[in-house]
Every structure is written in structure tokens, then in C-alpha cells.
Design a protein around this motif. Structure first.
Motif, PDB file in Angstrom:
ATOM      1  N   ASP A  81     123.631 -43.175  18.911  1.00 48.74           N
ATOM      2  CA  ASP A  81     123.414 -43.599  20.293  1.00 48.74           C
ATOM      3  C   ASP A  81     121.940 -43.825  20.604  1.00 48.74           C
ATOM      4  OD1 ASP A  81     126.166 -43.426  20.917  1.00 48.74           O
ATOM      5  OD2 ASP A  81     125.986 -41.261  21.208  1.00 48.74           O
ATOM      6  N   GLY A  82     121.087 -43.708  19.584  1.00 53.43           N
ATOM      7  CA  GLY A  82     119.669 -43.929  19.789  1.00 53.43           C
ATOM      8  C   GLY A  82     118.924 -42.727  20.324  1.00 53.43           C
ATOM      9  N   LYS A  83     119.547 -41.551  20.296  1.00 55.00           N
ATOM     10  CA  LYS A  83     118.904 -40.327  20.783  1.00 55.00           C
ATOM     11  C   LYS A  83     118.101 -39.679  19.661  1.00 55.00           C
ATOM     12  CE  LYS A  83     119.901 -35.757  22.700  1.00 55.00           C
ATOM     13  NZ  LYS A  83     120.982 -34.795  23.096  1.00 55.00           N
ATOM     14  N   LEU A  84     116.844 -39.322  19.952  1.00 53.88           N
ATOM     15  CA  LEU A  84     116.001 -38.645  18.973  1.00 53.88           C
ATOM     16  C   LEU A  84     116.548 -37.245  18.700  1.00 53.88           C
ATOM     17  CD1 LEU A  84     113.390 -38.554  17.259  1.00 53.88           C
ATOM     18  CD2 LEU A  84     112.205 -37.703  19.291  1.00 53.88           C
ATOM     19  N   ILE A  85     116.768 -36.917  17.416  1.00 61.46           N
ATOM     20  CA  ILE A  85     117.337 -35.641  17.030  1.00 61.46           C
ATOM     21  C   ILE A  85     116.297 -34.700  16.429  1.00 61.46           C
ATOM     22  CG2 ILE A  85     119.075 -34.481  15.597  1.00 61.46           C
ATOM     23  CD1 ILE A  85     120.192 -36.165  17.905  1.00 61.46           C
ATOM     24  N   ARG A  86     115.419 -35.239  15.590  1.00 54.71           N
ATOM     25  CA  ARG A  86     114.405 -34.404  14.952  1.00 54.71           C
ATOM     26  C   ARG A  86     113.228 -35.262  14.504  1.00 54.71           C
ATOM     27  NH1 ARG A  86     116.415 -32.942   8.791  1.00 54.71           N
ATOM     28  NH2 ARG A  86     116.672 -35.081   8.093  1.00 54.71           N
ATOM     29  N   GLU A  87     112.098 -34.592  14.247  1.00 59.07           N
ATOM     30  CA  GLU A  87     110.905 -35.298  13.783  1.00 59.07           C
ATOM     31  C   GLU A  87     110.263 -34.538  12.642  1.00 59.07           C
ATOM     32  OE1 GLU A  87     108.044 -37.021  16.588  1.00 59.07           O
ATOM     33  OE2 GLU A  87     106.460 -35.960  15.497  1.00 59.07           O
ATOM     34  N   LEU A  88     109.884 -35.277  11.601  1.00 65.00           N
ATOM     35  CA  LEU A  88     109.174 -34.716  10.457  1.00 65.00           C
ATOM     36  C   LEU A  88     107.729 -35.194  10.524  1.00 65.00           C
ATOM     37  CD1 LEU A  88     109.077 -33.302   7.663  1.00 65.00           C
ATOM     38  CD2 LEU A  88     109.858 -35.459   6.656  1.00 65.00           C
ATOM     39  N   SER A  89     106.780 -34.265  10.551  1.00 66.67           N
ATOM     40  CA  SER A  89     105.370 -34.638  10.594  1.00 66.67           C
ATOM     41  C   SER A  89     104.693 -34.247   9.286  1.00 66.67           C
ATOM     42  CB  SER A  89     104.664 -33.971  11.773  1.00 66.67           C
ATOM     43  OG  SER A  89     104.693 -32.555  11.661  1.00 66.67           O
ATOM     44  N   PHE A  90     103.695 -35.048   8.897  1.00 63.11           N
ATOM     45  CA  PHE A  90     102.964 -34.853   7.645  1.00 63.11           C
ATOM     46  C   PHE A  90     101.495 -34.580   7.967  1.00 63.11           C
ATOM     47  CE2 PHE A  90     106.467 -37.766   7.034  1.00 63.11           C
ATOM     48  CZ  PHE A  90     107.056 -37.379   5.827  1.00 63.11           C
ATOM     49  N   SER A  91     100.883 -33.660   7.201  1.00 67.06           N
ATOM     50  CA  SER A  91      99.465 -33.365   7.430  1.00 67.06           C
ATOM     51  C   SER A  91      98.875 -32.693   6.184  1.00 67.06           C
ATOM     52  CB  SER A  91      99.292 -32.454   8.650  1.00 67.06           C
ATOM     53  OG  SER A  91      99.962 -31.223   8.470  1.00 67.06           O
ATOM     54  N   GLU A  92      97.601 -32.312   6.300  1.00 69.83           N
ATOM     55  CA  GLU A  92      96.860 -31.654   5.221  1.00 69.83           C
ATOM     56  C   GLU A  92      96.943 -32.472   3.925  1.00 69.83           C
ATOM     57  OE1 GLU A  92      97.679 -27.472   4.880  1.00 69.83           O
ATOM     58  OE2 GLU A  92      97.555 -27.159   7.050  1.00 69.83           O
ATOM     59  N   TYR A  93      96.446 -33.699   4.015  1.00 71.13           N
ATOM     60  CA  TYR A  93      96.458 -34.626   2.881  1.00 71.13           C
ATOM     61  C   TYR A  93      95.420 -34.176   1.846  1.00 71.13           C
ATOM     62  CZ  TYR A  93      98.760 -37.410   6.477  1.00 71.13           C
ATOM     63  OH  TYR A  93      99.605 -37.846   7.477  1.00 71.13           O
ATOM     64  N   LYS A  94      95.864 -34.039   0.611  1.00 75.30           N
ATOM     65  CA  LYS A  94      94.984 -33.606  -0.470  1.00 75.30           C
ATOM     66  C   LYS A  94      95.306 -34.374  -1.741  1.00 75.30           C
ATOM     67  CE  LYS A  94      94.789 -28.852   1.321  1.00 75.30           C
ATOM     68  NZ  LYS A  94      95.091 -27.420   1.010  1.00 75.30           N
ATOM     69  N   THR A  95      94.303 -34.505  -2.584  1.00 67.49           N
ATOM     70  CA  THR A  95      94.544 -35.078  -3.904  1.00 67.49           C
ATOM     71  C   THR A  95      94.945 -33.961  -4.838  1.00 67.49           C
ATOM     72  OG1 THR A  95      92.931 -36.839  -3.534  1.00 67.49           O
ATOM     73  CG2 THR A  95      93.556 -36.389  -5.814  1.00 67.49           C
ATOM     74  N   VAL A  96      96.202 -33.980  -5.250  1.00 70.66           N
ATOM     75  CA  VAL A  96      96.767 -32.931  -6.096  1.00 70.66           C
ATOM     76  C   VAL A  96      97.365 -33.593  -7.326  1.00 70.66           C
ATOM     77  CG1 VAL A  96      98.414 -31.026  -6.234  1.00 70.66           C
ATOM     78  CG2 VAL A  96      97.308 -31.550  -4.058  1.00 70.66           C
ATOM     79  N   GLY A  97      96.971 -33.129  -8.508  1.00 77.77           N
ATOM     80  CA  GLY A  97      97.489 -33.731  -9.726  1.00 77.77           C
ATOM     81  C   GLY A  97      97.131 -35.194  -9.845  1.00 77.77           C
ATOM     82  N   GLY A  98      95.958 -35.569  -9.285  1.00 79.92           N
ATOM     83  CA  GLY A  98      95.520 -36.952  -9.353  1.00 79.92           C
ATOM     84  C   GLY A  98      96.193 -37.883  -8.368  1.00 79.92           C
TER      85      GLY A  98
END
Length: 266
Positions: free
Chosen positions: A205-222
Motif C-alpha cells: 500500500d506504499g506505507k513505510l515499514i522499516r529503514e536500513l541506514s549505513f554508516s562508519e565507512y571504512k576500507t577493510v580488506g582492501g
């Protein structure tokens, strides 16, 4: 200039002028279609890259999942192994009461091992969207990076600046035959490095149910990755589940032997 006057001035036959105009129109149309196809291809590639950030030829990762509810909070330590996208193993290390609990995915089939009952259960597709360990991530979130590109059609819905950052927003709608629960998913990435910023999930129905946020960007394992992922449901408010990657190694040696039912119990 009127077509008849143009023909008179330049000595062009009207029929030839009409033919040239038609060809030019087709060229413009073809150029527009090619540009749109290129944009759609780029959008698909960006979404695919975001979905496979933690997948390489192989990977070994340790992570911590913190579940926050109004009445309790718990922390779970996990380890991940993968070979490509078809073989993934997730095993809980801590706390002691959950240690050994594991998920195994091999070629589209998924098994769940419960050490307390010493029981291995093959998970039907209908159970892949259930909450894992009481948190806000599902089994599908953890072990099916292909879902975003396999099950959804990708379209660019915004390109520009937000909060001073150049971003692209993509809206994913289910393919007709896809067995999914979301009416749409909207993903925002940074244009500078294609890192995901947030991902929002809507019902039919177009209703927002959940949100996934991303942060703390790092170079890991190249590889540049977000090392902190937070899933927040809209209802009830105040709940969230955070996954923080402590370490991850890409393309190192991983034995195929660990992706077996016999090893799942160890």
C-alpha cells in the motif's frame, strides 16, 4: 522558417526535406532510447554493487549484532563465511546460550541448526522473511544479497544534492513473478563512491515499514564498506537492530568443506 520557403531558398525538394526530417526525428528518438537504456543499466549496476558489498570470491567476517527493544537489550557475536554468492554460513559465537546456532545457505537452499535441540531444519522460502534472533533483520537480509537485483526492477527516482552530498536514489519494484513481501524498496547511494546511505522498505500500500541506514565507512580488506548497519522499524518506534563489522577478509582461503550439513553442527 516555413518548410516551403526553406525548400525554395536552398533548392530542396519537399519530399527530400520530409525524408530528412523523419530520419532526424528517428535519430533523436534512438539517441533518447539509448541514453535511457544506459541510465537503467548504470542504475542496475549501482544497486547490484550495493547489494554485494560484503560478498567476494570468498569472505570471512566477524560482526556484532545489538538488538534494542523497549523492554530488553542483547548483544550477539557472529561469524560469517562465504564462497561467492551461493555458499554462506553464519554462526553465533556469543552469548553462551545461543552459541552454535547457525544458518547455512547452499545453492538456494537454507538450513537452520538449533544446538539445544541438536536439530537441523531446512527453511522454506516463506520463513526467510521472519525475524532472526528476535532482531529486526530477517534471514533473507543476512544471506540473500541477490534479492535486490533478481527480484526487483530498478529505476532512478532522484539525482541531485541532499544535505550537501550528491546522491542517486533508486526505486525497486517487484518483478511480476517475484515471491517478495515488499511493495517497493527505495535505495539512496552517494554518487562519489556508490556507497549506500539508506534503504527503505514499503508494503504493497506504499506505507513505510522499516529503514536500513549505513554508516562508519571504512576500507577493510582492501574494499570500502559501511561497517555499521542499523535497521529501524517504523512501528513500534524506539526499536532497532545494529550490525557492526569488527573485521572482514575478502578473497582469502575458505574451504568448501565447511558448507555442509555435517559441519553445520560443529
Amino acid at each position: 522558417m516555413q518548410p516551403k520557403l526553406l525548400c525554395k531558398v536552398f533548392g530542396i525538394e519537399p519530399r527530400r526535406l520530409a525524408l530528412a526530417a523523419a530520419c532526424l526525428g528517428l535519430a533523436w528518438l534512438g539517441s533518447g532510447q539509448m541514453s535511457q537504456a544506459a541510465n537503467e543499466q548504470q542504475a542496475g549496476q549501482n544497486v547490484e554493487r550495493a547489494a554485494r558489498l560484503y560478498i567476494g570470491k570468498s569472505s570471512i567476517a566477524t560482526a556484532e549484532m545489538q538488538i534494542t527493544k523497549p523492554d530488553f537489550q542483547r548483544t550477539i557475536s557472529m561469524q560469517f563465511w562465504s564462497l561467492g554468492e551461493s555458499k554462506i554460513l553464519v554462526r553465533i559465537r556469543q552469548p553462551a546460550e545461543d552459541a552454535g546456532t547457525a544458518i547455512l545457505k547452499v545453492d538456494g537452499k537454507t538450513w537452520y541448526y538449533l544446538p539445544k535441540a541438536n536439530r537441523t531444519v531446512e527453511m522454506p522460502a516463506s520463513m526467510m522473511m521472519t525475524s532472526w534472533m528476535g532482531g529486526d533483520f530477517t534471514l533473507n537480509d543476512l544471506i540473500d544479497p541477490n534479492s535486490l537485483t533478481d527480484d526487483y526492477v530498478v529505476a532512478t527516482s532522484f539525482e541531485g544534492s541532499r544535505d550537501g552530498v550528491a546522491v542517486s536514489e533508486y526505486t525497486l519494484t517487484p518483478k511480476p513473478a517475484a515471491a517478495v513481501v515488499w511493495g517497493k524498496i527505495v535505495l539512496e547511494i552517494r554518487q562519489s563512491d556508490t556507497m549506500p546511505v539508506w534503504q527503505r522498505y514499503y508494503d504493497e500500500d506504499g506505507k513505510l515499514i522499516r529503514e536500513l541506514s549505513f554508516s562508519e565507512y571504512k576500507t577493510v580488506g582492501g574494499r570500502l564498506i559501511p561497517t555499521r548497519l542499523v535497521m529501524r522499524p517504523v512501528d513500534p518506534p524506539g526499536e532497532q537492530t545494529t550490525i557492526t563489522y569488527a573485521d572482514i577478509v575478502f578473497d582469502g582461503p575458505v574451504s568448501e568443506d565447511i558448507f555442509t550439513l555435517s559441519k553445520l553442527k560443529q
